[in-house]
Design a protein around this motif. Sequence first.
Motif, PDB file in Angstrom:
ATOM      1  N   GLU A 235       0.802  -1.225   0.000  1.00  0.00           N
ATOM      2  CA  GLU A 235       0.000   0.000   0.000  1.00  0.00           C
ATOM      3  C   GLU A 235       0.834   1.273   0.000  1.00  0.00           C
ATOM      4  O   GLU A 235       0.305   2.362  -0.261  1.00  0.00           O
ATOM      5  CB  GLU A 235      -0.990   0.017   1.168  1.00  0.00           C
ATOM      6  N   GLU A 243      -7.609   6.605   1.065  1.00  0.00           N
ATOM      7  CA  GLU A 243      -8.005   5.246   1.431  1.00  0.00           C
ATOM      8  C   GLU A 243      -9.463   5.222   1.870  1.00  0.00           C
ATOM      9  O   GLU A 243      -9.927   6.098   2.605  1.00  0.00           O
ATOM     10  CB  GLU A 243      -7.128   4.730   2.572  1.00  0.00           C
ATOM     11  N   LYS A 245     -12.536   2.324   3.329  1.00  0.00           N
ATOM     12  CA  LYS A 245     -12.672   1.003   3.927  1.00  0.00           C
ATOM     13  C   LYS A 245     -13.936   0.322   3.409  1.00  0.00           C
ATOM     14  O   LYS A 245     -15.012   0.921   3.414  1.00  0.00           O
ATOM     15  CB  LYS A 245     -12.702   1.111   5.456  1.00  0.00           C
ATOM     16  N   VAL A 251     -16.528  -5.906   0.234  1.00  0.00           N
ATOM     17  CA  VAL A 251     -15.235  -6.528  -0.056  1.00  0.00           C
ATOM     18  C   VAL A 251     -15.403  -7.776  -0.909  1.00  0.00           C
ATOM     19  O   VAL A 251     -14.564  -8.086  -1.771  1.00  0.00           O
ATOM     20  CB  VAL A 251     -14.464  -6.831   1.247  1.00  0.00           C
ATOM     21  N   TRP A 274      -8.006   3.943  -3.046  1.00  0.00           N
ATOM     22  CA  TRP A 274      -7.755   2.525  -2.805  1.00  0.00           C
ATOM     23  C   TRP A 274      -8.590   2.071  -1.620  1.00  0.00           C
ATOM     24  O   TRP A 274      -8.923   2.850  -0.736  1.00  0.00           O
ATOM     25  CB  TRP A 274      -6.275   2.228  -2.614  1.00  0.00           C
ATOM     26  N   SER A 276      -9.410  -0.755   1.477  1.00  0.00           N
ATOM     27  CA  SER A 276      -8.845  -1.761   2.376  1.00  0.00           C
ATOM     28  C   SER A 276      -9.974  -2.458   3.128  1.00  0.00           C
ATOM     29  O   SER A 276     -11.105  -1.953   3.222  1.00  0.00           O
ATOM     30  CB  SER A 276      -7.877  -1.113   3.372  1.00  0.00           C
ATOM     31  N   GLY A 279      -7.462  -3.949   7.334  1.00  0.00           N
ATOM     32  CA  GLY A 279      -6.054  -3.589   7.260  1.00  0.00           C
ATOM     33  C   GLY A 279      -5.320  -4.039   6.017  1.00  0.00           C
ATOM     34  O   GLY A 279      -4.141  -3.728   5.861  1.00  0.00           O
ATOM     35  N   LYS A 280      -5.999  -4.769   5.120  1.00  0.00           N
ATOM     36  CA  LYS A 280      -5.335  -5.259   3.919  1.00  0.00           C
ATOM     37  C   LYS A 280      -5.879  -4.547   2.678  1.00  0.00           C
ATOM     38  O   LYS A 280      -7.090  -4.313   2.574  1.00  0.00           O
ATOM     39  CB  LYS A 280      -5.539  -6.764   3.754  1.00  0.00           C
ATOM     40  N   PRO A 281      -5.001  -4.209   1.715  1.00  0.00           N
ATOM     41  CA  PRO A 281      -5.475  -3.593   0.481  1.00  0.00           C
ATOM     42  C   PRO A 281      -6.302  -4.580  -0.337  1.00  0.00           C
ATOM     43  O   PRO A 281      -5.952  -5.756  -0.442  1.00  0.00           O
ATOM     44  CB  PRO A 281      -4.186  -3.201  -0.249  1.00  0.00           C
ATOM     45  N   VAL A 282      -7.393  -4.076  -0.901  1.00  0.00           N
ATOM     46  CA  VAL A 282      -8.318  -4.921  -1.657  1.00  0.00           C
ATOM     47  C   VAL A 282      -8.340  -4.531  -3.133  1.00  0.00           C
ATOM     48  O   VAL A 282      -8.263  -5.391  -4.020  1.00  0.00           O
ATOM     49  CB  VAL A 282      -9.751  -4.822  -1.085  1.00  0.00           C
TER      50      VAL A 282
END
Length: 300
Positions: A235, A243, A245, A251, A274, A276, A279-282
């Motif tokens: 990221e 960012e 969420k 997701v 972007w 996430s 906590g992880k980029p999607v």
Amino acid sequence: MARKKGRDISGWLIVDKPAGVTSTAVVNKVRWALGAKKAGHAGTLDPAATGVLAVALGEATKTVPFITDALKCYRFQVRLGQATKTDDAEGEVIESSDQRPTDDEIRAALPLFEGDIEQVPPQFSAVKVDGERAYTLARAGEEMELAARPLYVESLTMISRPDADTVELEMVCGKGGYVRSIARDLGRELGCLGHVLWLRREWSGPFEASDGIGLDEIDALAKTPELDEKLLPLELGLDDLPELKATPEGVVRLRNGNPGMVLPGEADWGEEAWVSFEGKPVAVGIYKSGEVHPSRVFNL
């Protein structure tokens, strides 16, 4: 089709490239040392140049365009009074001048190379001419009329004047800039000619050469967990984007390449962002009416 061998490892390894090696050779060394299936770099450095070369591994290669588009900082020294075939110290001197500008004359000329400018690439460059690389044609003795290309230069600053023949400069610019062209054109503007003596990329987007790892250390740590620990998160390549969420339902849709719901955030309607989740980029995509329409999806 044969599948590429290697680990599915993702992230960024920032290399402080030494002089004398190509950017491709650095990427190949990193891929080997990490046993990675996929790797690429975010912006070529000439073999003679040093400094930050950001190498993307795995899914991080999908973020390379964002680093390529980011601002970069170059520190370089110009030899005044000589023009060379390659516009750097490796080429044959083709013209000389006894004229030398004053410090004030140099400073007065620098603003001409700031802002949105048009720049003609060096004859020895990777620009394609009728399907051939310009450097291939130049090595064969051909001279080409290369078209000027747009370049954004945020700043061009005089750092020092070691002697009458040399000046050290720092340039912050966008993508596609040729420092050798700046040295060549500045020399012409000053009426004294010029070429690059040495060049170092100090930073590129969020990545700094001072945080980079050398090739000797890469060799020493090859195939070890210690080298894995040098990887920076994917990221970081999205540092210039807001960012958002994802919702649990969003997701799932985003990971399948479909528009997905996101929570309210800093992105404006129609802006690239972007996404996430936990906590992880999607994904990366365009934010519209509470959803992100993905253009890139990360398989992490």
